[in-house]
Motif scaffolding. Structure first.
Motif, PDB file in Angstrom:
ATOM      1  N   PRO A 242       0.340 -13.521 -32.246  1.00  0.00           N
ATOM      2  CA  PRO A 242      -0.690 -12.571 -31.834  1.00  0.00           C
ATOM      3  C   PRO A 242      -1.680 -12.228 -32.957  1.00  0.00           C
ATOM      4  CG  PRO A 242       1.516 -11.763 -31.269  1.00  0.00           C
ATOM      5  CD  PRO A 242       1.700 -12.989 -32.100  1.00  0.00           C
ATOM      6  N   ALA A 243      -1.175 -12.139 -34.191  1.00  0.00           N
ATOM      7  CA  ALA A 243      -2.057 -11.750 -35.299  1.00  0.00           C
ATOM      8  C   ALA A 243      -1.485 -12.257 -36.603  1.00  0.00           C
ATOM      9  CB  ALA A 243      -2.204 -10.229 -35.351  1.00  0.00           C
ATOM     10  N   GLY A 244      -2.348 -12.290 -37.625  1.00  0.00           N
ATOM     11  CA  GLY A 244      -1.899 -12.649 -38.962  1.00  0.00           C
ATOM     12  C   GLY A 244      -1.654 -14.130 -39.121  1.00  0.00           C
ATOM     13  N   ARG A 245      -0.736 -14.463 -39.989  1.00  0.00           N
ATOM     14  CA  ARG A 245      -0.497 -15.874 -40.324  1.00  0.00           C
ATOM     15  C   ARG A 245       0.982 -16.063 -40.648  1.00  0.00           C
ATOM     16  NH1 ARG A 245      -3.749 -18.038 -45.355  1.00  0.00           N
ATOM     17  NH2 ARG A 245      -5.300 -18.418 -43.734  1.00  0.00           N
ATOM     18  N   LEU A 246       1.540 -17.119 -40.104  1.00  0.00           N
ATOM     19  CA  LEU A 246       2.925 -17.477 -40.420  1.00  0.00           C
ATOM     20  C   LEU A 246       2.900 -18.746 -41.260  1.00  0.00           C
ATOM     21  CD1 LEU A 246       5.941 -16.840 -39.982  1.00  0.00           C
ATOM     22  CD2 LEU A 246       5.852 -18.275 -37.933  1.00  0.00           C
ATOM     23  N   VAL A 247       3.506 -18.664 -42.438  1.00  0.00           N
ATOM     24  CA  VAL A 247       3.563 -19.809 -43.355  1.00  0.00           C
ATOM     25  C   VAL A 247       5.011 -20.287 -43.403  1.00  0.00           C
ATOM     26  CG1 VAL A 247       3.177 -20.579 -45.731  1.00  0.00           C
ATOM     27  CG2 VAL A 247       1.708 -18.793 -44.740  1.00  0.00           C
TER      28      VAL A 247
ATOM     29  N   ALA B   2       8.177 -12.328 -37.052  1.00  0.00           N
ATOM     30  CA  ALA B   2       6.829 -12.880 -37.263  1.00  0.00           C
ATOM     31  C   ALA B   2       5.824 -12.171 -36.365  1.00  0.00           C
ATOM     32  CB  ALA B   2       6.832 -14.383 -36.997  1.00  0.00           C
ATOM     33  N   ARG B   3       6.212 -11.945 -35.117  1.00  0.00           N
ATOM     34  CA  ARG B   3       5.288 -11.282 -34.191  1.00  0.00           C
ATOM     35  C   ARG B   3       4.967  -9.867 -34.650  1.00  0.00           C
ATOM     36  NH1 ARG B   3       8.026 -13.841 -29.053  1.00  0.00           N
ATOM     37  NH2 ARG B   3       6.624 -15.617 -28.743  1.00  0.00           N
ATOM     38  N   SER B   4       6.023  -9.111 -35.075  1.00  0.00           N
ATOM     39  CA  SER B   4       5.766  -7.711 -35.434  1.00  0.00           C
ATOM     40  C   SER B   4       5.163  -7.594 -36.829  1.00  0.00           C
ATOM     41  CB  SER B   4       7.052  -6.888 -35.321  1.00  0.00           C
ATOM     42  OG  SER B   4       8.023  -7.411 -36.192  1.00  0.00           O
TER      43      SER B   4
END
Ligand SMILES: [Zn+2]
Length: 385
Positions: free
Chosen positions: A129-134, A375-377
């Motif tokens: 939904p938002a941000g970035r997952l590395v 990751a979502r939160s």
């Protein structure tokens, strides 16, 4: 056999030999497993890069961008394993009674499978939904972490979860270590001529006796609330040339484990003090000590947002969170030192570094589910409740 995609991925990873070539000369290293991971992450829709942390030893970094701006969370695991001496079928993943066996099953291809499958699951179900997952799969944790060193030079995040095996506990700190080389000099002489010789090995024995006493002192100190006390052990000794001669030279390679309140330099100072004390009693005693390699301990503030977020995500995945310290050093130390607040959180099992290693299948799945929630939160900037 579990049909969960995280477990299918884990089986694929265990089947690829990625024994660390620094630990075991001639071992293949992380190249094949890195390429397989890169392909899996690409197919899942992540932006993937490989870069060599050492020649032929690539880190893999996959990025899943969120739909709107937010925070960056890194999931990090190592792709190398220790050696396979004494194992019958190290690269044949075998599932039995809810456990998956094989070299690296627990340490830590299970954590790597959980983090990759978490990203894959998010990508498949509407995206982040938002941000970035590395998602970072790095080399060489089992030796000197050149992979994590290279990673922090190229890649930033607001926080990181290193998915090392913790039995699904949230580890907010761990010990550091120092490797020290001690050299004691003697004087070579014919074995029949004690007046001419100085026995370097017996002199090293004096050092060893004092080190044993120091270890008792270290372990009698008040324990650090997360990781207990420091300690030391003699790892490797060498010396002597032939039976009928006085040895002119003896060496000790030792390891000191450090708590978060002990500095890396403390380890070498302690040993030099021992050598100086022996030399003060015996002016013919000649020895030196040098630091070969060290890594500091790591500790994250218990009140930091990250462990709380991981705890909330784990609760949603059906397990009560427990916050602990880990005894073993891990790449979280490198990430933490580089300014990325980190915790360790991964599935449980047993037998890491031994001849029968396994991971608990249900904990791999719970770990994956918790990482999806996290990751979502976290990346959306939602505060933990
Ligand atoms: Zn590990």
């Amino acid at each position: 056999m579990s049909s969960d995609p995280a477990i299918a991925l884990l089986r694929d990873l265990v089947a690829i030999n990625s024994v660390n070539p620094t630990l075991v000369p001639g071992a293949p290293g992380e190249g094949d497993v890195a390429r397989s991971i890169a392909e899996t992450m690409r197919r899942a829709g992540l932006d993937v890069e490989l870069h060599d942390a050492a020649p032929g030893r690539p880190n893999v970094v996959g990025v899943l961008e969120g739909l709107r701006p937010g925070r960056a969370l890194m999931l990090c695991g190592h792709t190398d394993t220790v050696g396979i001496a004494g194992m019958e079928q190290p690269f044949t993943p075998i599932e039995r009674d809810g456990k998956l066996y094989g070299r690296g099953a627990q340490d830590m291809k299970a954590g790597v499978a959980a983090m990759i499958d978490a990203a894959r699951s998010i990508a498949k179900t509407g995206g982040l939904p938002a941000g970035r997952l590395v998602v970072a799969a790095v080399v060489d944790e089992e030796h000197s972490s050149v992979g994590a060193d290279a990673l922090v030079g190229r890649c930033r995040a607001d926080a990181a979860v290193v998915t090392e095996p913790t039995d699904l506990a949230i580890a907010i700190g761990h010990k550091g270590f120092a490797w020290i080389d001690v050299e004691v000099l003697g004087k070579a002489a014919h074995g029949s001529r004690p007046a001419d010789g100085q026995d370097a090995i017996l002199r090293l024995g004096r050092v060893l006796a004092k080190l044993e006493a120091l270890d008792r002192v270290l372990q009698a100190r008040a324990p650090h609330p997360l990781v207990g006390t420091g300690s030391l052990h003699a790892s490797i000794v060498a010396g002597g040339r032939e039976l009928s001669s006085y040895p002119d030279h003896a060496t000790l390679q030792m390891e000191r484990r450090l708590t978060p309140v002990e500095r890396e330099e403390d380890a070498i100072v302690e040993v030099r003090q021992i050598l100086a004390a022996i030399a003060a009693e015996d002016p013919t005693f000649r020895a030196s000590a040098r630091m070969m390699f060290s890594r500091p301990a790591y500790e994250l503030d218990r009140e930091h947002d990250l462990p709380r977020q991981v705890g909330a995500a784990l609760a949603k995945a059906g397990r009560s969170p427990v916050v602990v310290g880990a005894s073993f050093w891990a790449d979280s130390g490198v990430l933490g030192q580089a300014g990325i607040p980190s915790v360790l959180f991964g599935p449980g099992g047993a037998g890491l570094h031994s001849t029968e290693e396994y991971v608990k299948v249900d904990e791999v799945i719970t770990c994956r589910d918790a990482l999806v929630e996290l990751a979502r939160s976290y990346c959306s900037g939602v505060a933990a409740t």
